[in-house]
Scaffold this motif. Structure first.
Motif, PDB file in Angstrom:
ATOM      1  N   VAL A 167      -0.012  -5.140   3.005  1.00  0.00           N
ATOM      2  CA  VAL A 167       1.002  -4.543   2.146  1.00  0.00           C
ATOM      3  C   VAL A 167       2.208  -4.176   3.543  1.00  0.00           C
ATOM      4  O   VAL A 167       1.668  -3.344   4.532  1.00  0.00           O
ATOM      5  N   HIS A 173       6.211  -2.370   3.460  1.00  0.00           N
ATOM      6  CA  HIS A 173       7.658  -1.682   2.976  1.00  0.00           C
ATOM      7  C   HIS A 173       8.173  -0.871   3.984  1.00  0.00           C
ATOM      8  O   HIS A 173       7.633  -0.515   5.120  1.00  0.00           O
ATOM      9  N   HIS A 174       9.499  -0.332   3.579  1.00  0.00           N
ATOM     10  CA  HIS A 174       9.930   0.755   4.476  1.00  0.00           C
ATOM     11  C   HIS A 174       9.284   1.921   4.688  1.00  0.00           C
ATOM     12  O   HIS A 174       9.661   2.641   5.857  1.00  0.00           O
ATOM     13  N   GLU A 175       8.259   2.475   4.129  1.00  0.00           N
ATOM     14  CA  GLU A 175       7.690   3.673   4.330  1.00  0.00           C
ATOM     15  C   GLU A 175       6.420   3.334   4.913  1.00  0.00           C
ATOM     16  O   GLU A 175       5.986   4.432   5.711  1.00  0.00           O
ATOM     17  N   ALA A 209       2.732   0.606   6.214  1.00  0.00           N
ATOM     18  CA  ALA A 209       2.074  -0.862   6.195  1.00  0.00           C
ATOM     19  C   ALA A 209       0.756  -0.696   6.196  1.00  0.00           C
ATOM     20  O   ALA A 209       0.317   0.422   6.985  1.00  0.00           O
ATOM     21  N   TRP A 220      12.179   1.950  -6.962  1.00  0.00           N
ATOM     22  CA  TRP A 220      11.570   2.040  -5.685  1.00  0.00           C
ATOM     23  C   TRP A 220      10.862   0.588  -5.498  1.00  0.00           C
ATOM     24  O   TRP A 220      11.240   0.046  -4.138  1.00  0.00           O
ATOM     25  N   LEU A 221      10.365  -0.173  -6.173  1.00  0.00           N
ATOM     26  CA  LEU A 221      10.092  -1.469  -6.057  1.00  0.00           C
ATOM     27  C   LEU A 221      11.088  -2.445  -5.632  1.00  0.00           C
ATOM     28  O   LEU A 221      10.948  -3.266  -4.517  1.00  0.00           O
ATOM     29  N   GLU A 268      13.836  -1.744  -4.017  1.00  0.00           N
ATOM     30  CA  GLU A 268      14.438  -1.262  -2.595  1.00  0.00           C
ATOM     31  C   GLU A 268      13.464  -1.496  -1.540  1.00  0.00           C
ATOM     32  O   GLU A 268      13.722  -1.510  -0.725  1.00  0.00           O
ATOM     33  N   HIS A 269      12.316  -1.565  -2.021  1.00  0.00           N
ATOM     34  CA  HIS A 269      11.241  -1.972  -0.966  1.00  0.00           C
ATOM     35  C   HIS A 269      10.655  -3.399  -0.889  1.00  0.00           C
ATOM     36  O   HIS A 269       9.745  -3.848  -0.416  1.00  0.00           O
ATOM     37  N   GLY A 270      11.490  -4.379  -1.617  1.00  0.00           N
ATOM     38  CA  GLY A 270      11.271  -5.712  -1.321  1.00  0.00           C
ATOM     39  C   GLY A 270      10.179  -6.277  -2.408  1.00  0.00           C
ATOM     40  O   GLY A 270       9.778  -7.420  -2.199  1.00  0.00           O
ATOM     41  N   PHE A 271      10.032  -5.654  -3.426  1.00  0.00           N
ATOM     42  CA  PHE A 271       8.872  -5.908  -4.501  1.00  0.00           C
ATOM     43  C   PHE A 271      10.019  -6.420  -5.676  1.00  0.00           C
ATOM     44  O   PHE A 271      10.870  -6.243  -5.976  1.00  0.00           O
TER      45      PHE A 271
END
Length: 248
Positions: A11, A13-15, A17, A226-227, A229-232
């Protein structure tokens, strides 16, 4: 580390990996306070967790768990009823353990988050207003005082590993803290209400079905931004938006 055939991105995302290299998971987190919580919670938890191999900020290395995840949101679970019941039993053991010394998110924080996220969903035409309004009404049942337990805090089914009918470990403890027992049970069964009965059999205690249903709505409503904005994609079949629709 010996040579491996490939590096798998589990997984990202911006926060944070998570990478898998052979039988080692490497977790990279921009916020080391979350990793601090994860390390402390795994050390305290009375249920199986991954072996901590080493930590060199911002990287945490954990040994892979045997077995496979209980399931994935948006996909049918192939795990047996016994495995789901075993997950419920493990959650009960966790909830009866000594409380961690740090608090989880408060009731006021949960209510504030629900308010702001519902406003955003409607203002940005992400969801129909009536769908948001109805689920917000359902979610209100979760916003009541609760007796705090040792809560995992992000107990989605992808974080629970099983082998046959046994739990081999639970991963991703960065949201652990004191919280509502019903939230963990709701997180575990989000998108898989057909297995709630199995989980309750394993849990072996009275549960409030209305509160679990309320947490399904609240967790879905507050996670969509959140999803996105984080590509989900929360609109994928069986995921958060379908959960909200199923509550009507």
């Amino acid at each position: 580390m010996t040579d491996v055939e490939e590096v798998e991105v589990v997984v990202a995302h911006h926060e944070r990996a998570t990478l898998r290299v052979g039988e080692v998971f490497l977790k990279i987190d921009a916020d080391q306070t979350r990793t601090d919580v994860e390390v402390k919670a795994m050390a305290m938890a009375p249920i199986p967790t991954p072996e901590l191999l080493w930590r060199k900020p911002p990287v945490l290395a954990l040994a892979a768990l045997p077995g496979s995840a209980l399931g994935r949101l948006g996909e049918p679970s192939t795990a047996s009823s016994a495995a789901w019941a075993a997950a419920g039993a493990a959650v009960r053991v966790l909830h009866e353990a000594t409380l961690p010394p740090w608090p989880g998110r408060s009731l006021d924080e949960k209510a504030s988050s629900l308010d702001s996220e519902c406003t955003w969903l409607v203002a940005n035409d992400v969801l129909p207003a009536d769908l948001v309004t109805r689920n917000r009404e359902v979610a209100e049942a979760a916003l009541r005082p609760w007796k705090p337990v040792f809560m995992h805090g992000d107990l989605q089914i992808a974080h629970v590993f099983v082998d046959g009918g046994e739990i081999t470990g639970v991963v991703d403890w960065s949201e652990a803290g004191q919280g509502d027992a019903m939230y963990d049970l709701a997180s575990l069964t989000l998108g898989h209400p057909e297995h709630l009965g199995d989980v309750i059999v394993g849990y072996g205690a009275d549960v409030n079905h209305d509160v679990i249903r309320a947490w399904w709505s609240l967790r879905s409503l507050t996670s969509i931004r959140w999803l996105v904005e984080h590509g989900f994609d929360p609109s994928s079949p069986g995921c958060e938006i379908d959960v909200l629709k199923s509550q009507l």
